[in-house]
Motif scaffolding. Structure first.
Motif, PDB file in Angstrom:
ATOM      1  N   SER A 294      78.707  20.326  45.087  1.00 44.00           N
ATOM      2  CA  SER A 294      77.492  20.562  44.312  1.00 44.00           C
ATOM      3  C   SER A 294      77.740  20.579  42.810  1.00 44.00           C
ATOM      4  O   SER A 294      76.823  20.813  42.024  1.00 44.00           O
ATOM      5  N   LYS A 295      79.008  20.391  42.426  1.00 45.05           N
ATOM      6  CA  LYS A 295      79.404  20.279  41.024  1.00 45.05           C
ATOM      7  C   LYS A 295      79.156  21.557  40.224  1.00 45.05           C
ATOM      8  O   LYS A 295      78.602  21.534  39.108  1.00 45.05           O
ATOM      9  N   ILE A 296      79.568  22.691  40.824  1.00 44.84           N
ATOM     10  CA  ILE A 296      79.558  23.934  40.053  1.00 44.84           C
ATOM     11  C   ILE A 296      80.957  24.541  40.112  1.00 44.84           C
ATOM     12  O   ILE A 296      81.694  24.342  41.081  1.00 44.84           O
ATOM     13  N   PRO A 297      81.356  25.262  39.057  1.00 40.37           N
ATOM     14  CA  PRO A 297      82.698  25.857  39.022  1.00 40.37           C
ATOM     15  C   PRO A 297      82.826  26.994  40.026  1.00 40.37           C
ATOM     16  O   PRO A 297      81.860  27.724  40.291  1.00 40.37           O
ATOM     17  N   VAL A 298      84.020  27.144  40.550  1.00 37.51           N
ATOM     18  CA  VAL A 298      84.279  28.139  41.589  1.00 37.51           C
ATOM     19  C   VAL A 298      85.271  29.185  41.093  1.00 37.51           C
ATOM     20  O   VAL A 298      86.305  28.849  40.509  1.00 37.51           O
ATOM     21  N   GLY A 303      95.850  33.187  46.371  1.00 35.89           N
ATOM     22  CA  GLY A 303      96.662  33.197  47.580  1.00 35.89           C
ATOM     23  C   GLY A 303      95.904  32.807  48.822  1.00 35.89           C
ATOM     24  O   GLY A 303      94.725  32.428  48.790  1.00 35.89           O
ATOM     25  N   GLY A 304      96.608  32.904  49.976  1.00 35.80           N
ATOM     26  CA  GLY A 304      95.995  32.562  51.255  1.00 35.80           C
ATOM     27  C   GLY A 304      95.529  31.125  51.296  1.00 35.80           C
ATOM     28  O   GLY A 304      96.141  30.215  50.725  1.00 35.80           O
ATOM     29  N   VAL A 305      94.398  30.904  51.932  1.00 34.86           N
ATOM     30  CA  VAL A 305      93.867  29.562  52.126  1.00 34.86           C
ATOM     31  C   VAL A 305      93.089  29.055  50.914  1.00 34.86           C
ATOM     32  O   VAL A 305      92.838  27.863  50.777  1.00 34.86           O
ATOM     33  N   PHE A 306      92.713  29.955  50.016  1.00 36.49           N
ATOM     34  CA  PHE A 306      91.732  29.609  48.991  1.00 36.49           C
ATOM     35  C   PHE A 306      92.140  28.448  48.079  1.00 36.49           C
ATOM     36  O   PHE A 306      91.317  27.580  47.777  1.00 36.49           O
ATOM     37  N   PRO A 307      93.396  28.363  47.645  1.00 36.08           N
ATOM     38  CA  PRO A 307      93.779  27.193  46.850  1.00 36.08           C
ATOM     39  C   PRO A 307      93.714  25.882  47.631  1.00 36.08           C
ATOM     40  O   PRO A 307      93.530  24.813  47.043  1.00 36.08           O
ATOM     41  N   GLU A 308      93.873  25.940  48.963  1.00 40.97           N
ATOM     42  CA  GLU A 308      93.735  24.739  49.783  1.00 40.97           C
ATOM     43  C   GLU A 308      92.318  24.201  49.705  1.00 40.97           C
ATOM     44  O   GLU A 308      92.099  22.990  49.652  1.00 40.97           O
ATOM     45  N   ALA A 309      91.340  25.103  49.706  1.00 42.62           N
ATOM     46  CA  ALA A 309      89.936  24.691  49.650  1.00 42.62           C
ATOM     47  C   ALA A 309      89.465  24.435  48.229  1.00 42.62           C
ATOM     48  O   ALA A 309      88.711  23.499  47.970  1.00 42.62           O
ATOM     49  N   GLY A 310      89.924  25.272  47.291  1.00 38.39           N
ATOM     50  CA  GLY A 310      89.405  25.202  45.926  1.00 38.39           C
ATOM     51  C   GLY A 310      90.111  24.225  45.012  1.00 38.39           C
ATOM     52  O   GLY A 310      89.566  23.831  43.973  1.00 38.39           O
ATOM     53  N   GLY A 311      91.343  23.837  45.376  1.00 43.82           N
ATOM     54  CA  GLY A 311      92.063  22.882  44.550  1.00 43.82           C
ATOM     55  C   GLY A 311      92.655  23.492  43.290  1.00 43.82           C
ATOM     56  O   GLY A 311      92.503  24.691  43.027  1.00 43.82           O
ATOM     57  N   PRO A 312      93.294  22.663  42.473  1.00 44.82           N
ATOM     58  CA  PRO A 312      94.051  23.177  41.322  1.00 44.82           C
ATOM     59  C   PRO A 312      93.207  23.622  40.130  1.00 44.82           C
ATOM     60  O   PRO A 312      93.727  24.245  39.210  1.00 44.82           O
ATOM     61  N   ASN A 313      91.907  23.322  40.148  1.00 40.03           N
ATOM     62  CA  ASN A 313      91.118  23.596  38.951  1.00 40.03           C
ATOM     63  C   ASN A 313      90.055  24.686  39.121  1.00 40.03           C
ATOM     64  O   ASN A 313      89.330  24.983  38.170  1.00 40.03           O
ATOM     65  N   ARG A 339      82.711  24.941  31.949  1.00 40.20           N
ATOM     66  CA  ARG A 339      82.050  24.852  33.254  1.00 40.20           C
ATOM     67  C   ARG A 339      81.940  23.398  33.699  1.00 40.20           C
ATOM     68  O   ARG A 339      82.208  23.063  34.859  1.00 40.20           O
ATOM     69  N   LYS A 340      81.550  22.535  32.773  1.00 41.76           N
ATOM     70  CA  LYS A 340      81.409  21.115  33.102  1.00 41.76           C
ATOM     71  C   LYS A 340      82.757  20.486  33.443  1.00 41.76           C
ATOM     72  O   LYS A 340      82.876  19.680  34.372  1.00 41.76           O
ATOM     73  N   LYS A 341      83.785  20.863  32.695  1.00 38.79           N
ATOM     74  CA  LYS A 341      85.128  20.327  32.934  1.00 38.79           C
ATOM     75  C   LYS A 341      85.629  20.716  34.319  1.00 38.79           C
ATOM     76  O   LYS A 341      86.100  19.868  35.096  1.00 38.79           O
ATOM     77  N   ILE A 342      85.524  22.006  34.653  1.00 32.18           N
ATOM     78  CA  ILE A 342      85.994  22.493  35.947  1.00 32.18           C
ATOM     79  C   ILE A 342      85.191  21.875  37.091  1.00 32.18           C
ATOM     80  O   ILE A 342      85.740  21.504  38.128  1.00 32.18           O
ATOM     81  N   SER A 343      83.892  21.739  36.873  1.00 37.83           N
ATOM     82  CA  SER A 343      83.029  21.150  37.899  1.00 37.83           C
ATOM     83  C   SER A 343      83.416  19.704  38.187  1.00 37.83           C
ATOM     84  O   SER A 343      83.473  19.272  39.352  1.00 37.83           O
ATOM     85  N   ALA A 344      83.681  18.941  37.138  1.00 35.35           N
ATOM     86  CA  ALA A 344      84.044  17.528  37.301  1.00 35.35           C
ATOM     87  C   ALA A 344      85.382  17.384  38.026  1.00 35.35           C
ATOM     88  O   ALA A 344      85.536  16.551  38.935  1.00 35.35           O
ATOM     89  N   LEU A 345      86.356  18.187  37.637  1.00 32.44           N
ATOM     90  CA  LEU A 345      87.669  18.127  38.283  1.00 32.44           C
ATOM     91  C   LEU A 345      87.585  18.595  39.741  1.00 32.44           C
ATOM     92  O   LEU A 345      88.245  18.042  40.626  1.00 32.44           O
ATOM     93  N   GLY A 346      86.763  19.614  39.994  1.00 38.40           N
ATOM     94  CA  GLY A 346      86.578  20.094  41.356  1.00 38.40           C
ATOM     95  C   GLY A 346      85.922  19.050  42.238  1.00 38.40           C
ATOM     96  O   GLY A 346      86.275  18.895  43.409  1.00 38.40           O
ATOM     97  N   PHE A 347      84.981  18.319  41.669  1.00 37.24           N
ATOM     98  CA  PHE A 347      84.294  17.266  42.427  1.00 37.24           C
ATOM     99  C   PHE A 347      85.267  16.141  42.790  1.00 37.24           C
ATOM    100  O   PHE A 347      85.213  15.587  43.901  1.00 37.24           O
ATOM    101  N   ASP A 348      86.164  15.810  41.882  1.00 34.78           N
ATOM    102  CA  ASP A 348      87.190  14.802  42.186  1.00 34.78           C
ATOM    103  C   ASP A 348      88.093  15.282  43.323  1.00 34.78           C
ATOM    104  O   ASP A 348      88.408  14.522  44.244  1.00 34.78           O
ATOM    105  N   PHE A 349      88.486  16.545  43.274  1.00 35.58           N
ATOM    106  CA  PHE A 349      89.385  17.100  44.297  1.00 35.58           C
ATOM    107  C   PHE A 349      88.739  17.103  45.671  1.00 35.58           C
ATOM    108  O   PHE A 349      89.385  16.783  46.685  1.00 35.58           O
TER     109      PHE A 349
END
Length: 370
Positions: A294-298, A303-313, A339-349
């Motif tokens: 949805s292109k919003i920052p998270v 730790g745990g599983v969260f970086p697997e789902a959320g990615g590096p950004n 916010r826009k930067k993180i959203s764009a990188l998250g969408f790529d991931f």
């Protein structure tokens, strides 16, 4: 190839396990239409959560007796119908397979989402823990292949169920196509008016229970000029949150929504400034994926599983450190550019969770045992 699924949750569950079941069945039927997909259900559906395609068939208990005792039917007697339907592979989508199905020549796959009942036993009754453990151990030991929805879940299966890691295949889950669609201005305005939403807000999605830890998000925005919209089914934990927001005069800034449709939820994500997910532990965390599409920052948990789902950004904080969460929220609210930067990188991931990739991985697992 005839493939059978434990589809109880696909037809009746509205949250995580149901979404996983529906999405997996849907994408397989779409990308591999030459197969036949038999969806074994315990009782007639009350609402149409899963659109049946031509290559899908809902299967209910045949006899009056098993219609009455469908929960028992699902645990073992269902095997007779599975064999009669000439099913080649049966996939238990939520940690279970029928008793003795492996003795009838039917190959089996089981998806295990998490072992939270082992990690956090205090969140479950003693009888529930025993039932879950017995079912999961049986499925893990007798299925031909185990699918774990994350590397974290794979580690837990090896640790707690004592299963050889070579038997486990990690295949991430995706999310419904509606979260990849841009809402129209009309849909946005209708939603704002229906729920009387504030002009800007932070969003949290998930069952309102202690493990999801949304009270941390409420505390984090106590002295921040923003609102929080919480979407999910209420449990007793809700009362603790309600008491806090009442005592701290936050009733006009914290909104609880239930019964939200998938399309409405998709629009909510797109309207939000930030998605916060301070959960203590998850098997995967599908709302994170929905937010990234949805292109919003998270902002979520370290730790745990969260970086697997959320990615590096995505931004990661200690789930119980409300000051750290507050700082992360304020930092993003004060910088539209960030916010826009993180959203764009998250969408790529998040493209790694696309349907075609998941469908191919699932089919490849089936092919290794058919």
């Amino acid at each position: 190839m005839r493939i059978g699924f434990d589809a109880k949750r696909a037809f009746h569950n509205t949250t995580g396990l149901g979404n996983y079941s529906r999405d997996l069945i849907r994408i397989l039927a779409t990308y591999y239409p030459s197969n036949e997909y038999f969806l074994y259900n315990t009782k007639p559906k009350k609402t149409d959560r899963l659109q049946l395609l031509k290559n899908m068939k809902e299967v209910l208990p045949k006899s009056v007796f098993w219609k009455k005792f469908s929960s028992i039917w699902r645990q073992g007697p269902i095997t007779k119908q599975i064999v009669n339907d000439e099913i080649i592979i049966y996939h238990g989508l939520s940690g279970e397979i029928p008793r003795n199905i492996h003795k009838k020549g039917v190959k089996t796959v089981v998806t295990i989402h998490d072992l939270i009942f082992v990690r956090y036993p205090e969140l479950y009754s003693s009888i529930d823990r025993k039932i879950y453990l017995k079912k999961f151990e049986y499925a893990a030991n007798n299925a031909d292949i185990i699918i774990a929805i994350s590397e974290q879940t794979k580690l837990d299966i090896v640790r707690f169920l004592k299963v050889d890691a070579s038997k486990i295949k990690v295949i991430y889950q995706g999310c419904h196509a509606v979260f990849k669609e841009k809402s129209t201005k009309e849909e946005i305005n209708l939603l704002k008016n229906k729920y009387n939403l504030p002009e800007s807000f932070i969003l949290n999605v998930g069952t309102i229970e202690e493990r999801k830890n949304v009270l941390s998000a409420v505390k984090a925005i106590k002295n921040v000029d923003t609102s929080l919209v919480i979407v999910g089914r209420k449990t007793n934990y809700y009362n603790e949150i309600k008491e806090y927001i009442t005592d701290n005069k936050m009733l006009d800034r914290v909104f609880f929504l239930e019964g939200v449709s998938l399309k409405e939820l998709s629009t909510l994500y797109q309207l939000a400034s930030i998605f916060v997910y301070p959960s203590v532990f998850e098997g995967f965390g599908i709302p994170i994926i929905e937010a990234l599409y949805s292109k919003i920052p998270v902002i979520t948990t370290k730790g745990g599983v969260f970086p697997e789902a959320g990615g590096p950004n995505s931004i990661y904080v200690n789930s119980t450190d409300t000051l750290e969460l507050k700082r992360a929220i304020v930092s993003l609210l004060n910088s539209e550019q960030e916010r826009k930067k993180i959203s764009a990188l998250g969408f790529d991931f998040v493209q790694k969770f696309n349907d075609d990739f998941i469908a191919k991985n699932i089919i490849n697992v089936y092919k290794t045992i058919e």
